[in-house]
Write an enzyme that holds these catalytic residues in place. Structure first.
Site, mmCIF file in Angstrom:
data_model
loop_
_atom_site.group_PDB
_atom_site.id
_atom_site.type_symbol
_atom_site.label_atom_id
_atom_site.label_comp_id
_atom_site.label_asym_id
_atom_site.label_seq_id
_atom_site.Cartn_x
_atom_site.Cartn_y
_atom_site.Cartn_z
ATOM 1 C CD GLU A 175 -2.830 -0.646 2.644
ATOM 2 O OE1 GLU A 175 -2.737 0.464 3.211
ATOM 3 O OE2 GLU A 175 -3.538 -1.579 3.069
ATOM 4 C CD GLU B 263 -12.124 1.325 0.412
ATOM 5 O OE1 GLU B 263 -12.585 0.310 0.979
ATOM 6 O OE2 GLU B 263 -10.902 1.560 0.318
ATOM 7 C CE LYS C 14 -10.414 2.241 4.925
ATOM 8 N NZ LYS C 14 -9.023 2.134 4.428
ATOM 9 C CD GLU D 284 -7.670 5.653 7.194
ATOM 10 O OE1 GLU D 284 -7.987 4.576 6.673
ATOM 11 O OE2 GLU D 284 -6.493 6.034 7.313
#
Length: 401
Positions: A290, A344, A347, A353
């Protein structure tokens, strides 16, 4: 715009509901049609992902496109590697026969079960074996950032679970196709500066030493989640923004090796190589599982902007396209999975985030790094064309049925 001439390649006798149809238009766009009535537009390719770049496909959201649509997006971007955090059967089925390699995941909550060889083999038979070789599953990550937490039982269980799964792969004859690893955060390091002095935390060496021996034995990569953004956010007055964004800067020189670093990510990678070497191994490859930069954050999340995210990921793509290695390993091209494909919305945690994606769930690019246009909102003119073609296909399908 002029006349649009469609070249339609149909074999409707073999079509099932939700099966994908492709229509190529002479003006260079491509329409993807599904019998579920989702319509995607792809504009001409401006930039694609290089060989050493993969993408993290997280799904903690309630508004993402279907896996079959995502497969088209990934294909249009020439992405050859995708990393999941589970082994979602819908995703693995959607990518069947695509030339895309997959890393799939076993969650931290399942590590205890994977220690049991019988349960490990049952998991493989359910989640991996049915999809090989049509879907190219090449790696299973067991847990995520286990050593960054406080659960010592989980830390103790990690390696036995990895060994159990590897043994199950061997018994099923899949070990030559699928390897085993786990992803770590940089919090496992006690020191990362200068890169040549990288070292693991003393309290973790008892777990990491046998893990490294296992990686060397089965020839699997050591995975690191590396985010220069975190270092900048924590100390923006001391950390050069240009240095973390791959922008022109004075850089730093490691006094021990005289190697010069012009970006933080490469320094972080080499600090892990040094930590591994200090434990007796020079035979283990490091991959970045990542890395990314948020396009939005809370008021105290300094640097989380679309401009900075665009610079980070755009410059990273360019460097990987050049097959760059790190100063310590110049002949080994950096292997990276960008985080992430989509924003997203579910999250937890700070705003950042939920804002690491290259794309919004509707396919609109969050910022422009030369990847724009693959899943743009349809204009009214394009909608008319798409609706006409869709109606035509449905009429033919109904006639044949």
């Amino acid at each position: 715009m002029g006349m649009l001439i469609a070249e339609i390649d149909l074999n409707l006798m073999f079509l099932e509901p939700k099966q994908f149809l492709s229509t190529s238009l002479v003006f260079g766009a491509e329409i993807g049609l599904e019998f579920g009535f989702d319509v995607l537009f792809f504009c001409p390719v401006l930039q694609t992902f290089g060989h050493g770049i993969g993408i993290n496909y997280g799904q903690i959201a309630n508004n993402l496109p279907s896996p079959s649509r995502v497969a088209l997006l990934v294909q249009s971007l020439s992405i050859k590697k995708v990393k999941l955090y589970d082994a979602d059967p819908n995703v693995l089925s959607a990518f069947s026969s695509y030339d895309v390699e997959f890393i799939v995941g076993v969650g931290n909550e399942n590590i205890l079960n994977m220690m049991d060889p019988t349960k490990a083999q049952a998991w493989l038979k359910e989640h991996i074996q049915p999809y090989i070789p049509q879907t190219k599953i090449t790696c299973i990550t067991v847990g995520n950032e286990v050593f960054s937490g406080n659960d010592t039982n989980l830390m103790s269980n990690l390696l036995p679970a990895m060994q159990s799964l590897h043994g199950a792969l061997v018994s099923l004859g899949l070990d030559s196709q699928v390897n085993i690893s786990t992803a770590h955060s940089l919090a496992i390091l006690s020191n990362s500066y200068p890169p040549s002095a990288g070292s693991f935390r003393p309290d973790l060496t008892g777990y990491i030493q046998p893990l490294l021996n296992f990686h060397a034995q089965i020839k699997s990569p050591f995975l690191i989640n590396a985010y220069p953004y975190f270092a900048y956010k924590a100390n923006p007055n001391q950390v050069s923004l240009d240095y973390v964004l791959f922008e022109p800067n004075a850089g730093m020189t490691d006094a021990n090796t005289n190697l010069k670093y012009d970006n933080m990510l490469y320094a972080q990678i080499d600090s892990v190589y040094s930590a591994i070497k200090a434990m007796g191994h020079t035979d283990i490859e490091i991959k970045i599982s990542e890395t990314g930069w948020p396009s939005k954050g809370d008021s105290d999340e300094v640097g989380a902007t679309p401009e900075n995210a665009g610079k980070y990921n755009g410059n990273l793509l360019q460097r990987i396209a050049e097959n760059q290695g790190t100063p310590m390993k110049p002949s080994v091209p950096v292997d990276i999975y960008v985080f992430a494909l989509f924003n997203e919305d579910l999250k937890p945690g700070p705003v950042s985030e939920r804002n690491y994606g290259l794309f919004y769930p509707d396919g609109t690019p969050v910022y422009n790094i030369g990847l724009s246009g693959y899943l743009q909102q349809l204009s009214s003119a394009y909608r008319t064309v798409a609706a006409s073609i869709l109606g035509f296909l449905i009429t033919i399908a109904a006639f044949l049925i």
